[in-house]
Motif scaffolding. Structure first.
Motif, mmCIF file in Angstrom:
data_model
loop_
_atom_site.group_PDB
_atom_site.id
_atom_site.type_symbol
_atom_site.label_atom_id
_atom_site.label_comp_id
_atom_site.label_asym_id
_atom_site.label_seq_id
_atom_site.Cartn_x
_atom_site.Cartn_y
_atom_site.Cartn_z
ATOM 1 N N LYS A 108 0.648 -1.201 -0.111
ATOM 2 C CA LYS A 108 0.283 0.072 -0.030
ATOM 3 C C LYS A 108 0.671 1.818 0.178
ATOM 4 C CE LYS A 108 -2.758 0.029 3.738
ATOM 5 N NZ LYS A 108 -3.226 -0.551 4.449
ATOM 6 N N THR A 109 1.828 1.336 0.844
ATOM 7 C CA THR A 109 2.680 1.896 1.157
ATOM 8 C C THR A 109 4.065 2.327 0.261
ATOM 9 O OG1 THR A 109 3.347 1.291 3.066
ATOM 10 C CG2 THR A 109 1.037 2.319 3.475
ATOM 11 N N PHE A 110 4.336 1.434 -0.142
ATOM 12 C CA PHE A 110 5.869 1.372 -0.575
ATOM 13 C C PHE A 110 6.967 1.153 0.580
ATOM 14 C CE2 PHE A 110 3.718 2.119 -4.436
ATOM 15 C CZ PHE A 110 3.676 1.108 -5.095
ATOM 16 N N ASN A 111 6.490 1.262 1.674
ATOM 17 C CA ASN A 111 7.257 1.460 2.949
ATOM 18 C C ASN A 111 8.153 0.386 3.761
ATOM 19 O OD1 ASN A 111 8.052 1.870 6.163
ATOM 20 N ND2 ASN A 111 8.408 3.260 4.595
ATOM 21 N N TYR A 112 9.080 0.053 3.974
ATOM 22 C CA TYR A 112 8.737 -1.633 4.512
ATOM 23 C C TYR A 112 8.997 -1.785 6.276
ATOM 24 C CZ TYR A 112 9.390 -1.634 -0.727
ATOM 25 O OH TYR A 112 9.485 -1.942 -1.808
ATOM 26 N N THR A 113 8.957 -0.761 6.640
ATOM 27 C CA THR A 113 8.806 -1.174 8.061
ATOM 28 C C THR A 113 8.327 -1.820 8.851
ATOM 29 O OG1 THR A 113 9.337 1.717 8.365
ATOM 30 C CG2 THR A 113 9.026 0.880 10.026
ATOM 31 N N GLY A 114 6.829 -1.785 8.400
ATOM 32 C CA GLY A 114 6.722 -3.147 8.802
ATOM 33 C C GLY A 114 7.133 -4.173 8.613
ATOM 34 N N TYR A 115 7.801 -4.592 7.649
ATOM 35 C CA TYR A 115 8.780 -6.240 7.805
ATOM 36 C C TYR A 115 10.135 -6.206 8.464
ATOM 37 C CZ TYR A 115 7.527 -6.795 3.301
ATOM 38 O OH TYR A 115 6.954 -7.075 1.933
ATOM 39 N N ILE A 116 10.738 -4.876 9.633
ATOM 40 C CA ILE A 116 11.221 -4.484 10.467
ATOM 41 C C ILE A 116 10.406 -4.694 11.602
ATOM 42 C CG2 ILE A 116 12.675 -3.287 11.591
ATOM 43 C CD1 ILE A 116 13.627 -4.133 9.124
ATOM 44 N N ALA A 117 9.445 -3.884 11.918
ATOM 45 C CA ALA A 117 8.369 -4.495 13.085
ATOM 46 C C ALA A 117 8.097 -6.417 13.214
ATOM 47 C CB ALA A 117 7.551 -4.179 12.508
ATOM 48 N N ALA B 278 9.954 -8.685 11.925
ATOM 49 C CA ALA B 278 11.518 -9.561 12.457
ATOM 50 C C ALA B 278 11.036 -9.602 14.107
ATOM 51 C CB ALA B 278 12.644 -8.418 11.209
ATOM 52 N N LEU B 279 11.165 -8.193 14.350
ATOM 53 C CA LEU B 279 11.497 -7.657 15.848
ATOM 54 C C LEU B 279 11.134 -8.672 16.503
ATOM 55 C CD1 LEU B 279 11.840 -3.826 16.239
ATOM 56 C CD2 LEU B 279 13.640 -4.922 16.352
ATOM 57 N N LEU B 280 9.956 -8.425 16.102
ATOM 58 C CA LEU B 280 8.743 -9.269 17.195
ATOM 59 C C LEU B 280 9.121 -10.675 16.987
ATOM 60 C CD1 LEU B 280 5.207 -7.814 16.048
ATOM 61 C CD2 LEU B 280 6.195 -7.884 18.858
ATOM 62 N N PHE B 281 9.256 -11.759 16.213
ATOM 63 C CA PHE B 281 9.983 -12.419 15.879
ATOM 64 C C PHE B 281 11.304 -13.530 17.073
ATOM 65 C CE2 PHE B 281 6.934 -13.601 12.098
ATOM 66 C CZ PHE B 281 6.648 -15.104 12.919
ATOM 67 N N LEU B 282 12.165 -11.962 16.627
ATOM 68 C CA LEU B 282 13.272 -12.355 17.475
ATOM 69 C C LEU B 282 12.796 -12.384 19.035
ATOM 70 C CD1 LEU B 282 15.418 -9.576 15.360
ATOM 71 C CD2 LEU B 282 15.630 -12.281 15.229
ATOM 72 N N LEU B 283 11.945 -11.291 19.239
ATOM 73 C CA LEU B 283 11.709 -11.252 20.061
ATOM 74 C C LEU B 283 11.579 -12.639 21.173
ATOM 75 C CD1 LEU B 283 11.430 -8.533 22.212
ATOM 76 C CD2 LEU B 283 9.136 -8.992 22.114
ATOM 77 N N ILE B 284 10.632 -13.649 20.015
ATOM 78 C CA ILE B 284 10.801 -15.060 20.645
ATOM 79 C C ILE B 284 12.009 -15.636 20.398
ATOM 80 C CG2 ILE B 284 8.885 -16.902 20.858
ATOM 81 C CD1 ILE B 284 7.559 -14.698 21.496
ATOM 82 N N SER B 285 12.741 -15.810 19.661
ATOM 83 C CA SER B 285 13.134 -16.978 19.179
ATOM 84 C C SER B 285 14.523 -16.806 19.425
ATOM 85 C CB SER B 285 13.752 -17.450 17.345
ATOM 86 O OG SER B 285 13.656 -15.650 16.821
ATOM 87 N N VAL B 286 14.916 -15.400 19.931
ATOM 88 C CA VAL B 286 16.635 -15.186 20.646
ATOM 89 C C VAL B 286 16.369 -15.971 21.805
ATOM 90 C CG1 VAL B 286 18.376 -13.770 21.005
ATOM 91 C CG2 VAL B 286 17.146 -13.680 19.330
ATOM 92 N N PRO B 287 15.696 -15.732 22.696
ATOM 93 C CA PRO B 287 15.112 -16.173 24.419
ATOM 94 C C PRO B 287 15.500 -17.879 23.964
ATOM 95 C CG PRO B 287 14.520 -14.372 24.043
ATOM 96 C CD PRO B 287 14.193 -15.163 22.630
ATOM 97 N N VAL B 288 14.497 -18.238 23.088
ATOM 98 C CA VAL B 288 14.539 -19.491 23.102
ATOM 99 C C VAL B 288 15.771 -20.580 22.156
ATOM 100 C CG1 VAL B 288 13.153 -22.156 21.969
ATOM 101 C CG2 VAL B 288 12.135 -19.490 22.521
ATOM 102 N N ALA B 289 16.347 -19.859 21.878
ATOM 103 C CA ALA B 289 17.824 -20.175 21.098
ATOM 104 C C ALA B 289 18.865 -20.388 22.424
ATOM 105 C CB ALA B 289 18.510 -19.670 19.833
ATOM 106 N N ARG B 290 19.367 -19.365 23.014
ATOM 107 C CA ARG B 290 19.909 -18.804 24.038
ATOM 108 C C ARG B 290 19.106 -20.229 24.934
ATOM 109 N NH1 ARG B 290 23.910 -18.300 23.065
ATOM 110 N NH2 ARG B 290 23.199 -18.386 20.752
ATOM 111 N N PHE B 291 17.905 -20.239 24.987
ATOM 112 C CA PHE B 291 17.965 -21.394 26.146
ATOM 113 C C PHE B 291 18.228 -23.005 25.911
ATOM 114 C CE2 PHE B 291 14.607 -24.588 27.771
ATOM 115 C CZ PHE B 291 14.786 -24.440 28.958
#
Ligand SMILES: Nc1ncnc2c1ncn2[C@@H]1O[C@H](COP(=O)(O)OP(=O)(O)OP(=O)(O)O)[C@@H](O)[C@H]1O
Ligand SMILES: [Mg+2]
Lengths: 290, 249
Positions: free
Chosen positions: A249-258, A260-273
């Motif tokens: 809709k907007t030709f802006n990719y900030t949504g992808y970054i958002a 990505a951040l949410l996925f990282l929020l879960i996967s990094v702690p699990v990977a560390r664990f």
């Protein structure tokens, strides 16, 4: 047991050329930590400076890191991510159970169980040979198109089913490796006590097998947590799909970054664990065997 | 005519191309203790596993109280309930306490109530001086204690035939006696036993009958006095001589 260098000592100081190091003293440990911290800070500052001062940065910032776009897209991405999490939890639970059943069937011995065993092998081989995304498309578009009476037609249902089937085949192999790692005497002992094959597996072999493969199961968990996003190809509005819609809709990719951040929020702690657990497990095994 | 407790008739077994048991005949009377001796690879373990139906035989018959248990259609689990077997190592289930190890089979196979099974287990443990190990996990026990628990576990289902496969050969020398004493106690109670062992002194002491296995054949058998003092076969003499040279007899 072969000699192994404990992990903790690797970063402790140079011992490649000197004589064997004396046991590390406290100040030395503090110094090592300080050096590690200082060099990390330095590295980050230099890297940030290089990025921010580059000619491309303004464009990059506009496209990917735009705060007003972020605020605009985040609620949708977040609600999509909530769907991702629910899909993940439901799928993971079913996968852990289903794949264990498949692995147990594959481990049954004796000619009477040949057909069951063969089915399990065929299932695993077929499914593992097909890309997950293809399976999702196949079930998610294919089956609803058949319009079979009484069969669900929801894209979400079939997308999840495809993920579950695919991951169950992989996870079954993880369990099987665990089952085979248990000493043969355990099976013999259990059978000699009058337990049936199923009882021997369930009460004796599987509990030990699971303990042996927990690190591998955790890795699978991390991977599924990301792969649930694949159902977006069916038009399901999970996090990545929401970001996608916004970008179109907007030709802006900030949504992808958002997203990505949410996925990282879960996967990094699990990977560390997973890492922490694996290391602890290995150290415990070493301390038992020495 | 009284039937033997256990009788092997012409039992043969091959793994792939390798003939491991050749026409084995053996009769074990009620309350008799038979020791199997012979060099490594002679087929002692295989013979015990065949008796327990853990390994299927190729030909011959195995009679338990006169009934052929190797015949097709026999329920192996039922047969196994009547005998116990203890291996060299890795007997106990490491993820269960001593008590759970012992009560697993009574509870799951014989449908005994947990409370009853645990009471029986505690009595057995007390009888063998292991009361304080009830709630331990196997890796916290010494090798000798582990093997004694394994024997108790096999006894918990009240078998009347016990099979032992070199139960002391993975143990430190100072732990061997405590395990052998358990077996002696079983003999005093009249248990029928088949024991594969490298402990010749023990075999001489406890056996009613000693069988010398050589390349899957029972080359010679008889009372220990005869086998150990005046073996008739050259192979038996060689085997015993090697044992004597190694200082183990
Ligand atoms: N599952 C198996 N598959 C193939 N060969 C086997 C198997 N089990 C045993 N064998 C072979 O059968 C032969 C007899 O083995 P067995 O374990 O019965 O000997 P043993 O008399 O108990 O020896 P040891 O004193 O070393 O325990 C050996 O050559 C062994 O390699
Ligand atoms: Mg053996």
């Amino acid at each position: 047991m072969e000699e192994q260098t404990p992990i903790e000592e690797v970063g402790g100081g140079p011992s490649l050329f000197g004589p064997p190091r004396a046991p590390r003293r406290r100040e030395e440990g503090a110094r090592a930590a300080l050096i590690a911290f200082a060099s990390s800070v330095l590295f980050i500052v230099v890297a940030l400076w290089a990025i921010l001062s580059s000619d491309a940065w303004p464009a990059v910032q506009r496209q990917f890191f735009n705060w007003s776009n972020f605020v605009e897209v985040f609620p949708d991405v977040l609600s999509g991510f909530w769907l991702d999490i629910r899909m993940f939890v439901v799928a993971e639970i079913i996968i852990l159970i289903l794949s264990l059943v498949i692995a147990m069937i594959r481990s049954l011995r004796g000619p009477a169980f040949f057909p069951l065993r063969a089915l399990a092998v065929i299932f695993i081989d077929l499914i593992r040979g097909i890309p997950v995304i293809l399976l999702i498309l196949l079930l998610g578009f294919g089956i609803p198109a058949l319009q079979l009476p009484g069969v669900p037609t929801g894209a979400l249902f079939w997308g999840l089913t495809a993920l579950i089937i695919s991951y169950s085949a992989y996870t079954a192999e993880v369990y099987r490796a665990g089952i085979e790692s248990v000493h043969e005497s355990q099976r013999m002992s259990a059978r000699s006590l009058g337990l049936t094959q199923g009882q021997a597996l369930w009460h004796v072999i599987v509990p030990q097998a699971i303990r042996n493969v927990i690190p591998a199961l955790l890795n699978g968990l991390v991977s599924l947590q990301k792969d649930v996003a694949l159902v977006l190809v069916l038009g399901i509005r999970e996090a990545v799909r929401e970001a996608d819609i916004y970008a179109a809709k907007t030709f802006n990719y900030t949504g992808y970054i958002a997203a990505a951040l949410l996925f990282l929020l879960i996967s990094v702690p699990v990977a560390r664990f997973a890492d922490w657990y694996t290391n602890r497990d290995r150290r415990r095994k070493q301390s038992v065997s020495t | 005519m009284s039937t033997a407790k256990l009788e092997l008739q012409n039992v043969s077994k091959a793994f792939d191309d390798k003939q491991v048991l050749r026409d084995v005949d053996l009769a074990v009377d009620h309350h008799e203790v038979v020791c199997l001796i012979g060099s490594s690879g002679s087929g002692k373990s295989t013979m015990l596993k065949c008796i327990n139906l853990l390994v299927p035989i190729d030909s011959g018959a195995i009679l338990l109280d006169g009934a052929d248990i190797a015949a097709p259609g026999v329920n192996a689990n039922q047969v196994r309930e009547e005998m116990g077997i203890v291996f060299q190592a890795f007997n106990l289930f490491p993820h269960m306490t001593v008590l759970d190890n012992i009560t697993l089979s009574p509870r799951k196979v014989h449908g005994v109530k947990r409370r009853v099974a645990e009471e029986t287990a505690r009595e057995l443990l007390a009888g063998f001086g292991l009361s304080d190990k009830v709630d331990e996990y196997p890796d916290r026990l010494s090798g000798g204690e582990q093997q004694r628990v394994a024997v108790i576990r096999a006894l918990a289902t009240e078998p009347d035939l016990m099979l032992f496969d070199e139960v002391t050969s993975a143990l430190d020398p100072e732990l061997v006696a405590e395990v052998l004493n358990v077996i002696r106690a079983l003999k005093d109670d009249g248990m029928t036993m088949v024991i594969a062992t490298h402990e010749m002194g023990f075999a001489r002491d406890v056996a009613d009958q000693v069988c010398f296995l050589d390349e899957g054949r029972i080359l010679e058998h008889g009372p220990p006095g005869q086998i150990f003092s005046s073996p008739s076969e050259a192979r038996t003499q060689q085997f015993l001589q090697r044992i004597i040279d190694a200082g183990r007899l």
